[in-house]
Motif scaffolding. Structure first.
Motif, PDB file in Angstrom:
ATOM      1  N   VAL A 110       0.850  -1.197   0.000  1.00  0.00           N
ATOM      2  CA  VAL A 110       0.000   0.000   0.000  1.00  0.00           C
ATOM      3  C   VAL A 110       0.878   1.237   0.000  1.00  0.00           C
ATOM      4  CG1 VAL A 110      -1.898  -1.137   1.207  1.00  0.00           C
ATOM      5  CG2 VAL A 110      -0.165   0.085   2.522  1.00  0.00           C
ATOM      6  N   THR A 111       0.317   2.318  -0.495  1.00  0.00           N
ATOM      7  CA  THR A 111       0.964   3.624  -0.437  1.00  0.00           C
ATOM      8  C   THR A 111       0.009   4.590   0.244  1.00  0.00           C
ATOM      9  OG1 THR A 111       2.152   3.192  -2.497  1.00  0.00           O
ATOM     10  CG2 THR A 111       1.990   5.490  -1.772  1.00  0.00           C
ATOM     11  N   ASP A 112       0.441   5.142   1.336  1.00  0.00           N
ATOM     12  CA  ASP A 112      -0.376   6.115   2.059  1.00  0.00           C
ATOM     13  C   ASP A 112       0.072   7.522   1.687  1.00  0.00           C
ATOM     14  OD1 ASP A 112      -1.715   4.084   3.221  1.00  0.00           O
ATOM     15  OD2 ASP A 112      -0.779   4.256   5.183  1.00  0.00           O
ATOM     16  N   ARG A 113      -0.909   8.380   1.505  1.00  0.00           N
ATOM     17  CA  ARG A 113      -0.592   9.762   1.136  1.00  0.00           C
ATOM     18  C   ARG A 113      -1.265  10.702   2.123  1.00  0.00           C
ATOM     19  NH1 ARG A 113       1.549   9.154  -3.843  1.00  0.00           N
ATOM     20  NH2 ARG A 113       0.811   7.371  -5.055  1.00  0.00           N
ATOM     21  N   TYR A 114      -0.488  11.609   2.615  1.00  0.00           N
ATOM     22  CA  TYR A 114      -1.001  12.651   3.495  1.00  0.00           C
ATOM     23  C   TYR A 114      -0.667  13.988   2.845  1.00  0.00           C
ATOM     24  CZ  TYR A 114      -0.959   8.945   7.017  1.00  0.00           C
ATOM     25  OH  TYR A 114      -1.157   7.779   7.692  1.00  0.00           O
ATOM     26  N   VAL A 173      -6.865  19.357   4.076  1.00  0.00           N
ATOM     27  CA  VAL A 173      -6.149  18.124   4.419  1.00  0.00           C
ATOM     28  C   VAL A 173      -6.769  16.964   3.661  1.00  0.00           C
ATOM     29  CG1 VAL A 173      -5.313  18.808   6.677  1.00  0.00           C
ATOM     30  CG2 VAL A 173      -7.612  17.916   6.451  1.00  0.00           C
ATOM     31  N   ARG A 174      -5.944  16.026   3.314  1.00  0.00           N
ATOM     32  CA  ARG A 174      -6.399  14.870   2.555  1.00  0.00           C
ATOM     33  C   ARG A 174      -5.492  13.702   2.904  1.00  0.00           C
ATOM     34  NH1 ARG A 174      -8.098  14.064  -3.494  1.00  0.00           N
ATOM     35  NH2 ARG A 174      -7.186  12.063  -3.959  1.00  0.00           N
ATOM     36  N   ALA A 175      -6.106  12.607   3.216  1.00  0.00           N
ATOM     37  CA  ALA A 175      -5.336  11.403   3.514  1.00  0.00           C
ATOM     38  C   ALA A 175      -5.938  10.255   2.720  1.00  0.00           C
ATOM     39  CB  ALA A 175      -5.377  11.085   5.007  1.00  0.00           C
ATOM     40  N   GLY A 176      -5.104   9.425   2.173  1.00  0.00           N
ATOM     41  CA  GLY A 176      -5.613   8.323   1.368  1.00  0.00           C
ATOM     42  C   GLY A 176      -4.638   7.181   1.306  1.00  0.00           C
ATOM     43  N   ARG A 177      -5.167   6.072   0.874  1.00  0.00           N
ATOM     44  CA  ARG A 177      -4.340   4.864   0.732  1.00  0.00           C
ATOM     45  C   ARG A 177      -4.584   4.273  -0.652  1.00  0.00           C
ATOM     46  NH1 ARG A 177      -3.827   0.461   5.368  1.00  0.00           N
ATOM     47  NH2 ARG A 177      -2.242   1.985   5.947  1.00  0.00           N
ATOM     48  N   ASP A 178      -3.500   4.027  -1.365  1.00  0.00           N
ATOM     49  CA  ASP A 178      -3.569   3.379  -2.669  1.00  0.00           C
ATOM     50  C   ASP A 178      -3.113   1.933  -2.507  1.00  0.00           C
ATOM     51  OD1 ASP A 178      -4.271   5.837  -3.571  1.00  0.00           O
ATOM     52  OD2 ASP A 178      -2.340   6.294  -4.499  1.00  0.00           O
ATOM     53  N   GLU A 209      -9.784  10.592   2.031  1.00  0.00           N
ATOM     54  CA  GLU A 209     -10.724  11.402   2.788  1.00  0.00           C
ATOM     55  C   GLU A 209     -10.171  12.808   2.857  1.00  0.00           C
ATOM     56  OE1 GLU A 209     -12.121   9.425   6.195  1.00  0.00           O
ATOM     57  OE2 GLU A 209     -13.063  11.189   7.068  1.00  0.00           O
ATOM     58  N   ALA A 210     -11.023  13.771   2.680  1.00  0.00           N
ATOM     59  CA  ALA A 210     -10.564  15.159   2.648  1.00  0.00           C
ATOM     60  C   ALA A 210     -11.406  16.003   3.587  1.00  0.00           C
ATOM     61  CB  ALA A 210     -10.647  15.717   1.228  1.00  0.00           C
ATOM     62  N   SER A 211     -10.818  17.050   4.056  1.00  0.00           N
ATOM     63  CA  SER A 211     -11.537  17.965   4.920  1.00  0.00           C
ATOM     64  C   SER A 211     -10.830  19.315   4.876  1.00  0.00           C
ATOM     65  CB  SER A 211     -11.593  17.432   6.355  1.00  0.00           C
ATOM     66  OG  SER A 211     -12.383  18.274   7.162  1.00  0.00           O
ATOM     67  N   GLU A 212     -11.463  20.285   5.470  1.00  0.00           N
ATOM     68  CA  GLU A 212     -10.844  21.601   5.561  1.00  0.00           C
ATOM     69  C   GLU A 212     -10.928  22.069   7.002  1.00  0.00           C
ATOM     70  OE1 GLU A 212     -11.774  24.291   2.512  1.00  0.00           O
ATOM     71  OE2 GLU A 212     -11.055  26.060   3.569  1.00  0.00           O
ATOM     72  N   LEU A 213      -9.803  22.364   7.555  1.00  0.00           N
ATOM     73  CA  LEU A 213      -9.719  22.848   8.920  1.00  0.00           C
ATOM     74  C   LEU A 213      -9.475  24.350   8.891  1.00  0.00           C
ATOM     75  CD1 LEU A 213      -7.365  20.081  10.390  1.00  0.00           C
ATOM     76  CD2 LEU A 213      -9.845  20.063  10.226  1.00  0.00           C
TER      77      LEU A 213
END
Lengths: 368, 451
Positions: free
Chosen positions: A144-148, A184-189, A200-204
């Motif tokens: 897997v590749t995690d992206r932050y 912010v956005r975090a995901g896994r490929d 998943e994305a959000s705005e803080l």
């Protein structure tokens, strides 16, 4: 002809200002473990002296009282390109980032009062991280590749005023609105196409408030002393109007000394203490120092060193920082425009990580 | 440095800074033990034993595609299953014609020199050897209600065939161009006049089989307006199975009858070729009969066969998973309750569609070009557990909560692929406590971003 030169200079400044919109880049990997990487309230000229001249530089937003000798309308902006080597014990890489941390305007409003304002980066929260790993799902090892990705910053919107109290004392006060947002956005490929990549994305959003006060004394014609204090309340983080966290922000205490033994020779030093230790986990109080010199007229040579600590870092110990800087500046249009150049090298060392940063800064100042 | 050079240098630096402002390249190495954000992506995997509920099978005795509407006519002679094609051609276009071009007086058409019967074989079992097609004459009384055990049909098939053609033997014949019937290169039996063309233009190899008969075998009976009913049976050393294109097949080629009549034109006997007739519409009919009868529905799930059956599964997805996770993989697990019977070419694709509306047997399938259906290939003799990835469907349910959470299992993606084989698959339903359908989910819970 003079007006044409001014227009050219002003257009260049506006060009830099417009391009400054997308704030990005994490100045340090250490900041990821805390609230971010604190910005420096220093102009390009002050950066060339390791920050030592910031306490006596009206273009820097560190000491409000220095606005007292900004007797003309002045607009300044700066941009920086960093090449940062990140060295872990087992591997290393480098990243490049371009950002525009400072934009300022100042000028007299009458009755001996000088008003200034602008924005600078208070906490940079931009970063982009990819990690590769293998996790066991359904009994099968899956690469897997995690992206932050975090893109944004907390900006310091500053409004300050200064005046000459006596013939040898300048005083200044300022208020600071801390505001900004971070996408912010975090995901896994998954390498296995049987699994759907996820993100998943959000705005803080962030807000806070601060106030500052300072004095600059001239006990002798060749000597300047500065003392300043700044108190920032708290940084409130919200997501969809729901408060996620409140973090205390530091009280900043600092002092500086500038000595001009000759007309074309100036030395300065400063020390700044910040109580970041209450800002959450992995946060530490910091003391930073700097010393520098400006030699010559016209295109002066600027040199400086700085040292101290970063406020955030894992491992129970504040990362240390040491840097050297140099630069120069060019005046044109009979002094109405100034281009400052600076080259800075920083070395940071923390638990399990070392950073080496080369930063090229360009500043444009216009006095129409 | 001259003022001009200094000015140029300054502008160059500003331009360079502006260009650099447009670039950014940030990728830091991964050391997420210490130098990454605190958010951790965690993958959970769980098997939901009771997620499939209120599942039912539909399609017997009236199927989603029944035999008369099937796009093919199945002809098989297999252990435990026999199927025969039957079809009745429409009346001949002409029974009489003008005796000369200058006279309106008409005379009757005489018995034909020859009669050609063409049929397209859309599927044959590749493993079959000595596959032989037998052509029979049937009574005109056949229709969509005719059954395998109907005496009129069974007696006809018990008699001698009009013609028997071994496909392997015919394919071994030399080729030549046929400009009369096939208008293609054919393998010709020079003794009987039967011919066969091989067509691979559509991907799957098909054959056009043409029987050449005479008026003794197929008389031109004007009392029945020239109508003819025929039947087809196959034999082989093993795997005797083929499918003929029926008139219901879109862009297909139904059986065709070509009359080559004779005619007395003022004392001169001349030939007269009639337009071909088909079993489509009017007084025509095509279909097939088979034995044993299709098995009725039971407590299990049933998909495929003829009449074509479908199964409907309702999915009770836990709210916590539906609303607060990202599903990265979902697998529907079905346990076969019986082996799939037939020949290897009867293997089919089992499709899973989300239902657009849940109306039980009349549930409609959600048609969305952006939502490809999930599927699994069901092979004949298959007795294993079937696993079908339905990740896309469950993610669609997460995005559109107004959709009914029902799955439709059917054979083939759409007509004409549904109802082309007698092969069917049965799965244990939720009534079977230990072998009920289950759902295996792999998901990532919603992240809470650290401020």
């Amino acid at each position: 002809m003079i007006h044409d030169r001014c227009r050219t200079t002003l257009a260049a400044a506006l060009l830099l200002g417009l391009a400054a919109t997308p704030l990005a880049a994490q100045d340090s990997q250490f900041g990821i473990s805390g609230l971010g990487t604190p910005g420096r309230f220093e102009s390009v000229r002050a950066r060339a002296t390791g920050g030592a001249f910031a306490a006596f530089d009206p273009l820097s937003s560190l000491v409000d009282a220095t606005l007292g000798w900004a007797d003309h309308l002045t607009i300044t902006s700066g941009g920086a390109t960093s090449y940062r080597a990140i060295e872990f014990p087992d591997k290393s890489t480098w990243v490049r980032a371009t950002r525009f941390p400072v934009l300022g305007v100042s000028g007299p409003v009458g009755h001996g009062i000088i008003v200034g304002g602008g924005f600078g980066t208070y906490l940079d929260k931009s970063f982009n991280i990819s990690t590769r790993d293998t996790v066991t799902i359904r009994g099968v090892p899956e690469p897997v590749t995690d992206r932050y990705v975090s893109d944004g910053a907390v900006s310091d919107l500053r409004l300050a005023a200064a005046a000459r109290i006596t013939s040898r004392v300048f005083a200044g006060v300022g208020v600071h609105l801390l505001t900004g947002s971070v996408r912010v956005r975090a995901g896994r490929d998954f390498q296995d196409s049987s699994y759907v990549d996820t993100f998943e994305a959000s705005e803080l959003t962030y807000d806070g408030f601060g106030a500052s006060a300072s004095v600059v004394a001239l006990p002798a014609s060749s000597l300047r002393l500065a003392a300043f204090v700044r108190s920032d309340s708290r940084l409130r983080a919200r997501e969809n109007s729901t408060e996620l966290a409140r973090n205390d922000l530091p009280i900043t205490l600092g002092a500086g000394l500038q000595w001009q033994p000759a007309a074309a020779t100036t030395f300065a030093a400063s020390i700044v203490s910040q109580s970041w230790g209450n800002a959450g986990t992995n946060a530490y109080n910091t003391v930073n120092w700097s010393a520098g010199a400006e030699l010559g007229r016209g295109a002066p040579l600027r040199l400086g060193v700085r040292g101290g600590h970063l406020p955030f870092g894992p491992g129970g110990r504040a990362p240390s920082e040491f840097g050297v800087a140099g630069g120069t500046g060019f005046r044109f249009s009979e002094g109405r425009g100034v281009i400052d150049l600076s080259l800075e090298h920083l070395s940071r060392t923390g638990v399990g990580l070392r950073e080496r940063v080369w930063t090229l800064l360009v500043g444009v100042t216009v006095r129409p | 440095m001259t003022p001009l050079l200094r000015r140029l240098a300054v502008l160059g630096v500003v331009a360079a800074a502006a260009v650099l402002a447009c670039t950014e390249d940030l990728t830091a190495p991964g050391r997420c033990d210490q130098y990454c954000p605190p958010e951790k992506i965690v993958v959970y995997d769980t098997i939901l034993d009771s997620a499939i509920t209120r599942d039912s099978a539909y399609g017997r005795p009236i199927g989603y595609v029944s035999v008369p509407e099937a796009p093919v006519m199945l002809v098989e002679s297999l252990p435990g299953r026999i199927s025969r094609a039957i079809f009745r051609f429409n009346r001949a276009p002409f029974l009489r014609r003008a005796t000369s071009s200058t006279d309106t007086t008409t005379g009757p058409l005489l018995q034909p020199d020859s009669v050609f019967v063409a049929m397209r074989i859309v599927r044959r079992e590749a493993k079959a050897s000595n596959l032989t097609v037998h052509l029979y004459r049937l009574p005109l009384s056949i229709d969509s209600t005719t059954t395998f055990s109907d005496p009129a049909v069974s007696d006809s098939f018990a008699g001698p065939p009009l013609r028997s053609v071994n496909l392997d033997t015919l394919l071994a014949q030399a080729t030549r161009y046929d400009s009369v019937i096939a208008h293609d290169t054919i393998h010709l039996d020079t003794l009987t006049g039967d011919r066969l063309t091989r067509d691979s233009l559509n991907g799957e190899v098909q054959y056009l089989l043409i029987f050449k008969l005479d008026s003794l075998a197929v008389p031109f009976d004007t009392t029945d307006s020239g109508r003819v009913a025929l039947g087809v049976r196959v034999t082989a050393d093993s795997f005797a199975s083929l499918a003929l294109s029926a008139s219901e097949q879109i862009n297909g080629q139904a059986p065709a009858l070509h009359w080559f009549n004779r005619f007395d034109s003022l004392g001169t006997i001349v030939g007269y070729r009639q337009p071909p007739v088909s079993p489509a519409g009017g007084g025509g009919f095509d279909g097939f009969v088979f034995t044993p009868d299709p098995a009725p529905l039971d407590t299990n799930l049933l998909v495929g066969g003829l009449p074509a059956a479908r199964s409907l599964l309702r999915v009770n997805l836990p709210r916590a998973i539906r609303d607060s996770t990202q599903i990265v993989r979902a697998t529907l697990i079905l346990v076969a309750s019986d082996s799939v019977r037939g020949v290897p070419s009867d293997s089919f694709v089992l499709f899973v569609h989300p239902a657009a509306v849940d109306l039980g047997a009349k549930s409609s399938i959600l048609r969305d070009p952006f939502l490809a259906p999930d599927s699994a290939v069901i092979h004949v003799g298959f007795t294993d557990t079937v696993r079908i990835e339905i990740t896309n469907i469950l993610r669609r349910w997460q995005a559109d909560t107004s959709l009914p959470r029902s799955l439709v299992l059917h054979q083939g993606p759409d007509f004409p692929f549904e109802g082309v084989t007698l092969a069917e698959v049965r799965f244990f339903s939720s009534r079977a406590a230990l072998r009920r359908p289950t759902l295996r989910l792999t998901y990532v819970p919603r992240l809470t971003f650290a401020p």
